[in-house]
Write a protein that holds these residues in place. Sequence first.
Motif, PDB file in Angstrom:
ATOM      1  N   CYS A 143       0.925  -1.138  -0.026  1.00 45.99           N
ATOM      2  CA  CYS A 143       0.140  -0.141  -0.087  1.00 45.99           C
ATOM      3  C   CYS A 143       1.113   1.336  -0.016  1.00 45.99           C
ATOM      4  O   CYS A 143       2.052   1.211   0.478  1.00 45.99           O
ATOM      5  N   SER A 151      -3.569  -4.418  -3.019  1.00 46.93           N
ATOM      6  CA  SER A 151      -4.795  -4.754  -3.592  1.00 46.93           C
ATOM      7  C   SER A 151      -5.798  -5.252  -2.044  1.00 46.93           C
ATOM      8  O   SER A 151      -6.807  -4.937  -2.280  1.00 46.93           O
ATOM      9  N   CYS A 208      -5.298  -3.941   1.100  1.00 49.74           N
ATOM     10  CA  CYS A 208      -5.684  -2.602   1.653  1.00 49.74           C
ATOM     11  C   CYS A 208      -6.704  -1.905   0.987  1.00 49.74           C
ATOM     12  O   CYS A 208      -7.749  -1.365   1.460  1.00 49.74           O
ATOM     13  N   ARG A 209      -6.837  -1.856  -0.328  1.00 47.38           N
ATOM     14  CA  ARG A 209      -7.719  -1.433  -1.318  1.00 47.38           C
ATOM     15  C   ARG A 209      -9.098  -2.015  -1.059  1.00 47.38           C
ATOM     16  O   ARG A 209     -10.327  -1.313  -0.619  1.00 47.38           O
ATOM     17  N   ARG A 210      -9.004  -3.296  -0.748  1.00 45.98           N
ATOM     18  CA  ARG A 210     -10.669  -4.211  -0.718  1.00 45.98           C
ATOM     19  C   ARG A 210     -11.236  -3.747   0.700  1.00 45.98           C
ATOM     20  O   ARG A 210     -12.097  -3.784   0.852  1.00 45.98           O
ATOM     21  N   GLN A 211     -10.197  -3.565   1.510  1.00 43.58           N
ATOM     22  CA  GLN A 211     -10.585  -3.325   3.058  1.00 43.58           C
ATOM     23  C   GLN A 211     -10.850  -2.031   3.374  1.00 43.58           C
ATOM     24  O   GLN A 211     -11.394  -1.517   4.593  1.00 43.58           O
ATOM     25  N   GLY A 212     -10.527  -1.058   2.474  1.00 43.77           N
ATOM     26  CA  GLY A 212     -10.748   0.388   2.627  1.00 43.77           C
ATOM     27  C   GLY A 212     -10.084   0.877   3.723  1.00 43.77           C
ATOM     28  O   GLY A 212     -10.617   1.820   4.529  1.00 43.77           O
ATOM     29  N   LYS A 213      -8.717   0.481   3.977  1.00 40.37           N
ATOM     30  CA  LYS A 213      -8.246   0.946   5.194  1.00 40.37           C
ATOM     31  C   LYS A 213      -7.656   2.466   5.205  1.00 40.37           C
ATOM     32  O   LYS A 213      -7.536   3.016   6.379  1.00 40.37           O
ATOM     33  N   HIS A 214      -7.760   3.284   4.108  1.00 38.06           N
ATOM     34  CA  HIS A 214      -7.067   4.379   4.070  1.00 38.06           C
ATOM     35  C   HIS A 214      -8.214   5.212   3.312  1.00 38.06           C
ATOM     36  O   HIS A 214      -8.855   4.644   2.320  1.00 38.06           O
ATOM     37  N   SER A 215      -8.401   6.544   3.595  1.00 37.08           N
ATOM     38  CA  SER A 215      -9.471   7.225   2.820  1.00 37.08           C
ATOM     39  C   SER A 215      -8.830   7.630   1.389  1.00 37.08           C
ATOM     40  O   SER A 215      -7.702   7.800   1.251  1.00 37.08           O
ATOM     41  N   PRO A 216      -9.528   7.790   0.329  1.00 38.43           N
ATOM     42  CA  PRO A 216      -9.047   8.318  -0.894  1.00 38.43           C
ATOM     43  C   PRO A 216      -8.342   9.528  -0.800  1.00 38.43           C
ATOM     44  O   PRO A 216      -7.384   9.644  -1.492  1.00 38.43           O
ATOM     45  N   GLN A 251      -6.448  10.223   1.976  1.00 34.77           N
ATOM     46  CA  GLN A 251      -5.344  10.130   2.273  1.00 34.77           C
ATOM     47  C   GLN A 251      -4.004   9.593   1.494  1.00 34.77           C
ATOM     48  O   GLN A 251      -2.965  10.123   1.137  1.00 34.77           O
TER      49      GLN A 251
END
Length: 178
Positions: A140, A148, A150-158, A160
């Motif tokens: 990430c 991939s 991290c993106r699926r889990q939505g760990k960070h806001s767009p 950020q």
Amino acid sequence: MSQTAILAAILAEREARWNMRREFASEHGQAVLSLTLNIPGADKNPAGSAEAFASLQQSLRHRIEQSCGHTGCILAEEERAGVDGPCWVAAVNLDPLALKALCVAVEEEHPLGRLADADVLDAQGQPVNRADIGHEARRCFLCETPASLCRRQGKHSPEQIVEYVRELLEHARCDGDC
């Protein structure tokens, strides 16, 4: 241009680039390198992207020439720029696994390497992945989790992620003198 039209244009460019890479592999019978930028969001050409792309392309060229031992290793090349950002496609007279290893080294060692998306196809047009050379998936932008996942889990806001990329691009634009 509407968001739908922008997305359609980006997808059309990506398909054209995929076809061009496969054609290069077929025509030249060599490994094919495709360099693009990993820029999140709809604007794939923000300030600093041209400078970042040029720096990454120069670094890849240098590593290819070092590995090959001469400047004739790149047999054919084409550059494009459009709504999906800059792109460089090259037929390279190197083993595809060795070429992928050079690409991963640039992605991991260059100060702007996280922005690089350097794909490699073998002479038959089949992708060569990081796993093929014993490397883990890309991380990430912001943490050590595979991108991939991290993106699926939505760990960070767009926001950020865009801010991190904007800072990298600012560094490229200033060439480190900011």
